[in-house]
Design an enzyme around this catalytic site. Structure first.
Site, PDB file in Angstrom:
ATOM      1  N   LYS A   1     -20.066 -22.128   1.017  1.00  0.00           N
ATOM      2  CA  LYS A   1     -21.273 -22.663   0.225  1.00  0.00           C
ATOM      3  C   LYS A   1     -21.368 -24.010   0.031  1.00  0.00           C
ATOM      4  CE  LYS A   1     -24.080 -22.202  -3.870  1.00  0.00           C
ATOM      5  NZ  LYS A   1     -25.251 -22.344  -3.325  1.00  0.00           N
TER       6      LYS A   1
ATOM      7  N   HIS B   1     -37.129 -22.853   2.375  1.00  0.00           N
ATOM      8  CA  HIS B   1     -35.855 -22.495   2.787  1.00  0.00           C
ATOM      9  C   HIS B   1     -35.528 -23.604   3.619  1.00  0.00           C
ATOM     10  CE1 HIS B   1     -36.767 -18.469   1.418  1.00  0.00           C
ATOM     11  NE2 HIS B   1     -35.602 -18.769   0.809  1.00  0.00           N
TER      12      HIS B   1
END
Length: 777
Positions: A19, A697
């Site tokens: 991430k 997103h």
């Protein structure tokens, strides 16, 4: 000897290393080489975590999504993502999120994203049309296979199968996806040959659509596909998971593959039938460890079932998790702060691999060879069954007392809508957001310092009040019509509520990938659920005190809390959901009592809980919809109930969504270009709807004209008087510098639409589409 293998391993890293590497790369602060170095380190660590298995998956690792990876392998990225002079990785991330690194030119429409079967994982939908051509690009997969072999890994490459790939794709021109089968199969054959040449003996070919209902054409596609791929270059393990095969058992029996994996958690009663249908040399892989939940396997009971099968099958028997371990956290060893008694009941990915080894050891050498490990598991399973804290007599009594009246509003929607309009005084095309605003570095640091004891609770609350105040002032400046408090105090939309409810526990590092770099840490629901005290009232009433505009209270619905938690497996999911519904109902009534007259109860995960077979939908939807109604419908007519759903296809359950009887529903429609609203051409949806016009997103800023265009498309299906304007999801993951201009354009679009409505009426708004320069962006 029993062969052990794994279908897939979590990618993100035990501490979310991927991430942070991705987000550093996307922000332009690191190079492609640095990102790839982190990825290589994670792969090496994960292969080591799986050591001792006979076959370890390769190709299950992804920088974003394994379906998108398959599109790359097949040379099927959208042309818009490839029309730039830069590296392939930038085209990859454009397909995933609209753009790549911050300093890379070119923003494009991101690929459509939807849920992976009935999970909370999202995949990038392959784009197909009648002209689609495929071209092999096996660079990534071959490189990872070579990398694994250099490290001594006995590798099993993993790919998504051709029929499932086409089924999961979307035809952009309405053409039949199956007409592409003859074009795609030669590419798959070349891929299998390349893997064999690179040293692979077995290839895991995932065909998860085999657990869904297939018509004759799709069933026949499997026969054609695997007859074509039966070249002898490599052995194929055809892999199914997430459910029962039912009528597709007969299809699988006709396929010339060397092995078949079946989900023995959900389809155990089909194993004997599968064995009878297979030929004597065919491998039968049984998924006997749950890859979707975190409870220890009852090894004794599993062995009781497996031992006769092992005697019958001998070396044909393989053992694996029932699905990829992508859906569970990496390693329980990092959970040092968890209640030790509850922790002893659990197994994360590393521990599930260990369970496979114990089962294989018992089948190969006898139970006495692994007696110590079996005893430890036995004690944990027994403890969980008998612990008093799992059961609450008053909660069970409340479930028995549920009646149909709990789910009924006092009057119909038309009556409620009139009373709400009189109370709220909202304009045409009211604007709002879905609830969350950016979780800034300061917010996250404050939460971290609180957990470490470096910040006392009052100082923490003061900091959160400052963030809420900032959020209110920004919304007022933007000119939004219905405000939210921004959810600064919430770590996660499910975890936050789990922390306030009895019956939950939490991990420190139990991260699971949702999409890309987005990770969630699902609460662990181990016992009966109750609400000791109000959960949100203090924060939302504080926010309401700062403004004269309507304030929307934000709650997560019972079905979403259920579907986004690791839930107990010792009682029906419906019972657990009703417990959650009663707890959320108490919160709704307390918010109303405190003067909050717009309350949003998010049910983002309603659809993903659907059984994969349509014939089983009715039972699930019955208790899921009833749970929402119990939570929502105790309020007065003047209180407006909203709900939100994101990134799923809803057209086939629109009647049940209407039965929820929310006054306003907001859904994602921006990535699908309002295609999700096609159902309203044939279904007369009775209540108000906010079609999401801003894809949160992706980092791209929507133009005012784009938003107007989307709303005009919506207006062709739904009367303007029943339309809201909002983003398609919460803004938690975005930055303020992205949010402000995007919402500015959204508000400008609403004002332009109101002006057009006032000047021209419904029929004359379409020309707005033809003059985008008229609207500032």
């Amino acid at each position: 000897m029993v062969t052990t293998h794994n279908l897939g391993f979590p990618r993100i890293g035990a501490h979310r290393e991927l991430k942070f590497a991705l987000e550093t790369f996307w922000s332009g602060q690191s190079s492609t080489d640095a990102l790839e170095a982190v990825a290589a380190q994670l792969r090496a660590r994960h292969w080591q975590d799986q050591s001792g298995l006979d076959l370890i998956p390769v190709g299950d690792f992804s920088l974003y999504d394994h379906v998108l990876d398959m599109s790359v392998t097949l040379g099927n990225l959208p042309a818009r993502t490839r029309s730039f002079d830069d590296d392939a990785i930038h085209a990859y991330f454009r397909a995933a999120r609209g753009r790549s690194a911050k300093n890379t030119e070119g923003h494009v429409a991101a690929g459509e994203m939807t849920k992976w079967f009935d999970t909370n994982y999202h995949y990038i939908v392959p784009e197909l049309d009648a002209e689609t051509r495929f071209q092999l690009n096996a660079t990534r997969l071959l490189a990872e296979l070579a990398e694994a072999r250099r490290q001594g890994v006995t590798a099993k490459p993993v790919i998504l199968g051709p029929v499932s790939y086409l089924a999961l794709g979307k035809s952009k021109d309405g053409s039949d996806r199956l007409t592409l089968l003859k074009r795609i199969l030669p590419v798959y054959a070349s891929l299998l040959a390349a893997l064999a040449h690179a040293g692979a003996t077995w290839v895991q070919v995932d065909e998860p659509i085999l657990v869904t209902e297939l018509d004759d054409a799709w069933q026949n596609a499997f026969i054609e596909a695997y007859s074509t791929l039966d070249t002898g270059s490599v052995k194929i393990l055809l892999t199914t998971y997430f459910g029962q095969l039912k009528e597709n058992l007969a299809v699988i029996a006709r396929l010339p593959v060397q092995g078949i994996h079946i989900d023995a958690i959900n389809a155990r009663d089909e194993v004997e039938a599968l064995i009878k249908l297979t030929y004597p040399s065919q491998v039968i892989s049984l998924g006997v460890v749950n890859g979707r939940n975190i409870w220890k396997t009852d090894l004794d009971a599993t062995l009781d079932w497996l031992e006769p099968l092992s005697q019958k099958l001998g070396a044909r028997l393989w053992l694996a998790p029932h699905a990829s371990l992508l859906h569970v956290p990496v390693d329980l060893a990092f959970e040092t702060g968890m209640d030790a008694e509850i922790r002893a009941w659990m197994a994360f990915a590393v521990q599930k691999i260990a369970e496979l080894k114990i089962l294989a050891g018992a089948l190969t050498y006898g139970r006495e060879a692994v007696a110590t490990a079996l005893a430890a598991h036995r004690d944990a399973v027994k403890s969980r069954r008998e612990l008093a804290r799992v059961n609450n007599a008053s909660v069970k009594a409340a479930i028995r007392d549920i009646s149909a009246s709990l789910g009924q509003r006092r009057h119909d929607f038309e009556t409620r809508a009139a009373r709400q309009a009189e109370k709220l005084h909202l304009p045409l095309y009211p604007t709002t957001t879905i609830g969350s605003f950016p979780q800034t570095h300061d917010i996250r640091m404050a939460r971290t310092r609180l957990k470490k004891g470096q910040l006392d609770i009052e100082d923490y609350k003061n900091l959160m009040r400052q963030e809420i105040q900032r959020c209110i002032r920004e919304q007022e400046k933007l000119g939004l019509d219905v405000l939210v408090h921004g959810e600064a105090e919430r770590n996660d939309m499910v975890e936050y509520f789990g922390e306030k409810l009895e019956g939950f526990t939490f991990s420190q590092n139990g991260w699971v990938q949702s999409y890309g770099s987005r990770c969630v840490k699902p609460p662990i629901l181990f016992g009966d659920i109750s609400r000791p005290e109000p959960m949100t009232v203090e924060w939302i009433t504080y926010a309401a005190s700062l403004t004269d505009k309507p304030m929307k209270g934000m709650l997560t619905g019972p079905v979403t809390i259920l579907n986004w938690s690791f839930v107990r497996d010792d009682q029906p999911r419906a019972t657990t959901c009703y417990q959650l519904a009663l707890a959320i109902r108490q919160e709704v009534l307390d918010l109303e009592k405190a003067g909050i007259h717009i309350i949003q109860i998010d049910e983002a995960a309603l659809r993903e809980g659907l059984p994969l077979r349509r014939s089983q939908w009715k039972e699930y939807l019955s208790w899921a919809v009833e749970s929402f109604r119990i939570a929502a419908n105790g309020v007065a007519d003047e209180t407006q109930i909203h709900t939100h759903m994101c990134y799923s296809e809803f057209n086939d359950i629109i009647a049940e969504i209407a039965e929820m009887d929310a006054d306003v529903i907001t859904i994602e429609t921006s990535r699908s270009d309002m295609e999700l609203l096609d159902v309203f051409e044939t279904f007369d949806y009775p209540n108000q709807i906010g079609p999401g016009v801003y894809d949160i997103h992706a980092p791209n800023i929507p133009e005012t004209s784009q938003i107007i265009g989307l709303m005009l498309k919506a207006g062709r299906r739904i009367p303007a008087a029943r339309l809201w304007i909002n983003p398609d999801c919460g803004l938690k993951t975005r930055q303020w510098q992205e949010v402000i201009p995007a919402l500015t354009n959204m508000v400008n679009a609403a004002r332009a639409l109101r002006a057009g409505q006032a000047s021209h009426g419904d029929q004359d708004l379409a020309p707005l589409l033809e003059a985008p320069g008229a609207f500032p962006s």
